[in-house]
Design an enzyme around this catalytic site. Structure first.
Site, short mmCIF file in Angstrom:
data_model
loop_
_atom_site.label_atom_id
_atom_site.label_comp_id
_atom_site.label_asym_id
_atom_site.label_seq_id
_atom_site.Cartn_x
_atom_site.Cartn_y
_atom_site.Cartn_z
N ARG A 1 47.83 13.94 -6.74
CA ARG A 1 46.14 13.07 -6.47
C ARG A 1 46.37 11.98 -7.45
NH1 ARG A 1 41.49 15.45 -7.81
NH2 ARG A 1 41.29 14.42 -10.20
N ARG B 1 54.21 4.23 -8.29
CA ARG B 1 54.08 2.45 -7.53
C ARG B 1 54.92 1.83 -7.99
NH1 ARG B 1 48.54 2.21 -9.61
NH2 ARG B 1 47.41 2.47 -7.72
N ARG C 1 43.53 15.16 -24.34
CA ARG C 1 43.18 13.53 -24.02
C ARG C 1 41.91 13.82 -25.29
NH1 ARG C 1 41.60 13.65 -17.61
NH2 ARG C 1 40.30 15.51 -17.54
N GLU D 1 39.42 16.75 -25.64
CA GLU D 1 38.89 18.00 -24.76
C GLU D 1 40.76 18.54 -24.93
OE1 GLU D 1 38.00 15.83 -21.18
OE2 GLU D 1 39.48 17.98 -20.01
N TYR E 1 38.73 20.95 -5.75
CA TYR E 1 38.89 20.13 -6.63
C TYR E 1 37.73 18.99 -6.23
CZ TYR E 1 42.11 18.42 -10.41
OH TYR E 1 42.24 17.62 -11.70
N ASP F 1 36.37 15.64 -6.15
CA ASP F 1 36.12 14.56 -6.87
C ASP F 1 34.45 13.53 -6.37
OD1 ASP F 1 38.12 13.55 -8.31
OD2 ASP F 1 38.73 12.68 -7.18
P1 FAD Z 1 28.27 20.27 -10.45
O1 FAD Z 1 28.15 18.96 -11.46
O2 FAD Z 1 29.12 22.05 -11.72
O3 FAD Z 1 26.96 21.07 -10.48
C1 FAD Z 1 26.38 22.39 -10.19
C2 FAD Z 1 25.17 23.31 -10.76
O4 FAD Z 1 24.70 23.71 -10.71
C3 FAD Z 1 25.80 22.51 -12.80
O5 FAD Z 1 24.83 22.34 -13.12
C4 FAD Z 1 25.26 24.18 -13.20
O6 FAD Z 1 24.42 24.36 -14.17
C5 FAD Z 1 24.32 24.18 -12.03
N1 FAD Z 1 23.81 26.49 -11.63
C6 FAD Z 1 25.13 26.72 -11.75
N2 FAD Z 1 25.09 27.86 -11.28
C7 FAD Z 1 23.42 28.26 -11.10
C8 FAD Z 1 22.72 29.43 -12.04
N3 FAD Z 1 23.20 30.67 -11.50
N4 FAD Z 1 21.26 28.85 -11.59
C9 FAD Z 1 21.14 27.84 -11.75
N5 FAD Z 1 22.48 26.47 -11.69
C10 FAD Z 1 23.04 27.27 -11.64
N6 FAD Z 1 34.95 12.78 -10.01
C11 FAD Z 1 35.36 12.02 -10.05
O7 FAD Z 1 34.95 11.57 -8.95
N7 FAD Z 1 35.77 11.65 -10.69
C12 FAD Z 1 36.02 11.29 -12.07
O8 FAD Z 1 36.78 10.73 -12.79
C13 FAD Z 1 35.93 12.84 -12.54
N8 FAD Z 1 36.40 13.61 -13.57
C14 FAD Z 1 35.98 14.79 -13.86
C15 FAD Z 1 36.57 15.02 -15.12
C16 FAD Z 1 36.25 17.03 -15.02
C17 FAD Z 1 36.34 16.84 -16.33
C18 FAD Z 1 35.84 18.05 -14.82
C19 FAD Z 1 35.97 18.81 -15.04
C20 FAD Z 1 35.44 17.40 -12.88
C21 FAD Z 1 35.32 15.23 -12.96
N9 FAD Z 1 34.82 15.46 -11.52
C22 FAD Z 1 35.45 13.82 -11.39
C23 FAD Z 1 34.86 16.25 -9.98
C24 FAD Z 1 32.93 15.78 -10.61
O9 FAD Z 1 32.63 16.34 -11.83
C25 FAD Z 1 32.45 16.69 -9.38
O10 FAD Z 1 32.77 16.56 -8.53
C26 FAD Z 1 31.10 16.63 -9.45
O11 FAD Z 1 30.22 16.58 -9.97
C27 FAD Z 1 30.69 18.56 -8.40
O12 FAD Z 1 29.64 18.16 -8.47
P2 FAD Z 1 28.78 19.73 -7.71
O13 FAD Z 1 27.51 19.32 -7.41
O14 FAD Z 1 29.63 20.40 -6.85
O15 FAD Z 1 29.06 20.93 -9.17
N1 UDP Z 2 49.30 14.53 -15.25
C1 UDP Z 2 50.39 14.47 -15.92
N2 UDP Z 2 50.22 13.64 -17.13
C2 UDP Z 2 48.63 12.89 -17.25
C3 UDP Z 2 47.75 13.04 -16.54
C4 UDP Z 2 47.72 13.49 -15.69
O1 UDP Z 2 50.82 15.37 -15.28
O2 UDP Z 2 49.34 12.33 -17.86
C5 UDP Z 2 49.19 15.69 -14.05
C6 UDP Z 2 48.24 17.04 -14.33
O3 UDP Z 2 48.97 17.73 -14.52
C7 UDP Z 2 47.12 16.55 -14.27
C8 UDP Z 2 46.95 16.51 -12.65
O4 UDP Z 2 48.35 15.17 -12.67
O5 UDP Z 2 46.60 17.96 -13.99
C9 UDP Z 2 45.60 15.63 -11.82
O6 UDP Z 2 45.32 14.90 -13.18
P1 UDP Z 2 44.44 13.89 -12.99
O7 UDP Z 2 44.08 13.00 -14.75
O8 UDP Z 2 43.80 13.40 -11.15
O9 UDP Z 2 43.55 15.12 -13.34
P2 UDP Z 2 41.50 15.04 -14.03
O10 UDP Z 2 40.66 14.01 -14.37
O11 UDP Z 2 40.30 15.61 -12.76
O12 UDP Z 2 41.41 16.25 -14.72
#
Ligand code: FAD
Ligand code: UDP
Length: 368
Positions: free
Chosen positions: A171, A175, A279, A299, A347, A349
């Site tokens: 991911r 560079r 982080r 986190e 996984y 985005d």
């Molecule tokens: P979710 O957002 O998980 O929505 C699912 C919903 O279903 C939730 O609100 C939940 O409460 C509801 N639900 C589940 N079960 C039930 C039930 N039984 N009854 C009623 N409701 C229910 N993506 C990026 O593009 N850029 C980023 O920088 C990025 N950073 C991230 C950082 C973190 C820590 C995490 C965890 C994810 C990150 N993502 C990022 C990914 C991004 O969050 C997801 O791709 C996106 O939000 C997923 O949307 P979704 O609707 O599939 O799931």
């Molecule tokens: N990662 C790492 N060091 C860092 C940042 C990321 O080793 O400082 C690795 C780690 O395995 C992580 C993966 O790269 O799970 C993907 O990172 P990303 O920032 O894409 O993860 P997310 O934002 O989804 O948590």
């Protein structure tokens, strides 16, 4: 009169699907067990700062269609993600680039960096990387692996890097230029006014019930609609009949600080093993905030247990195999669709999720 769709989950997948179906005259009921819509992209305002309540979210995509699509709901600022790594007080630029190599080895030219990485890869004897550790060493060598990857990864996933799939580390760009942009995509930014504005627009005019767990009222809810879109955990939908899939969860510790700037960057990764969090997010920097106070979030990765939020699927071979068994059950459903990060156990985005939701809409529309 029945709804055309019951949509379980008001996250980005559910909201995109609801918006598109509502636009096509289909009547939708969206429910979410949380007290707010938006799923994991939801933000909470604290001292005038949008706090990314479920972890830092940066929108990025290389797909012009998806970028144009999301821009109809919000304007995006010019934020470019450039996290910093802190290894025991030593500061490095991410993603791995000439700034990182220069700080680590004193090299100035790409060719010098390439030689060091190549030598370290050879010494480690890796030709055909089969897991995250081997993939990482083969991309950036052992020095970077040991300082910036191993500790972070093993904290994040709660597993040895040799037990993790190689795709996770792919991911991150590597560079041989002095470019600290974390993404290679053509488009990125943070929505002006936060992510909630996008979800609110998507759900405008759509019946929505919050604080409602599907499984608490399943029979009654199922009767209310012709078809169901389910975006929760697929193993939960099938009452874990083949056993639970594994997820990683997170604990967020948020503090308001009476200073205007705590760490000078939106995200600082702590890549050593001893620091228990992965982080620290300083939310105001996503929007170039000028408030007099600041909000930070540490986190902490934790193992998922029932009742915890399932933030990350653990896509190793065992879980992927188990997921396929659940998927085979899902394929047999006549009136239930599955989508999003939890039901697809991928996984994804945000840009993937929008794309998948639009594809699901197209597929549905072929039925009419
Ligand atoms: P979710 O957002 O998980 O929505 C699912 C919903 O279903 C939730 O609100 C939940 O409460 C509801 N639900 C589940 N079960 C039930 C039930 N039984 N009854 C009623 N409701 C229910 N993506 C990026 O593009 N850029 C980023 O920088 C990025 N950073 C991230 C950082 C973190 C820590 C995490 C965890 C994810 C990150 N993502 C990022 C990914 C991004 O969050 C997801 O791709 C996106 O939000 C997923 O949307 P979704 O609707 O599939 O799931
Ligand atoms: N990662 C790492 N060091 C860092 C940042 C990321 O080793 O400082 C690795 C780690 O395995 C992580 C993966 O790269 O799970 C993907 O990172 P990303 O920032 O894409 O993860 P997310 O934002 O989804 O948590």
């Amino acid at each position: 009169m029945k709804y055309d769709y019951l949509i379980v989950g008001a996250g980005l997948f559910g909201a995109t699907f609801a918006y598109e179906m509502n636009k096509r005259g289909k009547k939708c009921l969206v429910i979410d067990k949380r007290k707010h819509a938006g799923g994991n992209i939801y933000c909470e305002q604290l001292n005038g700062i949008n706090v990314h309540k479920y972890g830092a979210h940066i929108f990025h995509t290389d797909d012009k269609g998806i970028w144009d699509y999301v821009n109809q709901f919000a304007e995006f600022n010019r934020y470019t993600h450039s996290p910093i790594a802190n290894y025991k007080g030593e500061i490095y630029n991410l993603p791995f680039n000439m700034n990182t190599f220069n700080k680590l080895w004193g090299v100035e030219k790409p060719e010098e960096a390439r030689k060091i990485i190549e030598r370290q890869r050879r010494e480690a004897g890796i030709d055909n990387p089969g897991n995250l550790e081997e993939q990482a060493i083969s991309l950036v060598g052992t020095d970077i692996y040991n300082k910036l990857i191993k500790g972070y990864t093993e904290k994040q996933w709660g597993r040895k890097a040799v037990e993790l799939p190689a795709f996770i580390i792919k991911r991150l760009p590597v560079r041989f230029t002095y470019d600290n942009n974390y993404f290679n995509d053509r488009y990125q930014g943070i929505p002006v006014g936060g992510y909630n504005a996008i979800i609110e627009k998507m759900l405008e005019g759509v019946d929505t019930r919050l604080g409602a767990n599907y499984f608490d009222h399943k029979d009654e809810l199922d009767d209310m609609a012709v078809r169901i879109l389910y975006t929760g955990m697929i193993d939960e939908f099938y009452e874990y009949r083949y056993g639970p899939l594994e997820y990683r969860s997170l604990r967020f510790e948020t503090e308001v600080l009476e200073i205007d700037n705590y760490q000078g960057n939106s995200v600082v990764n702590y890549t050593d093993t001893d620091t228990p969090y992965t982080r620290i997010i300083e939310h105001k920097h996503f929007e170039f905030g000028t408030q007099s106070t600041t909000v930070i979030t540490k986190e902490y990765p934790i193992e998922w247990k029932r009742g915890y939020e399932p933030y990350y699927p653990v896509n190793d071979d065992n879980n992927n195999e188990l997921f396929s068994r659940y998927r085979r059950l899902a394929d047999k459903e006549k009136n239930v669709l599955f989508g999003g990060r939890l039901a697809d156990y991928k996984y994804y985005d945000m840009h993937h999720v929008i794309k998948k939701a639009l594809q699901a809409v197209e597929k549905e529309c072929c039925r009419y």
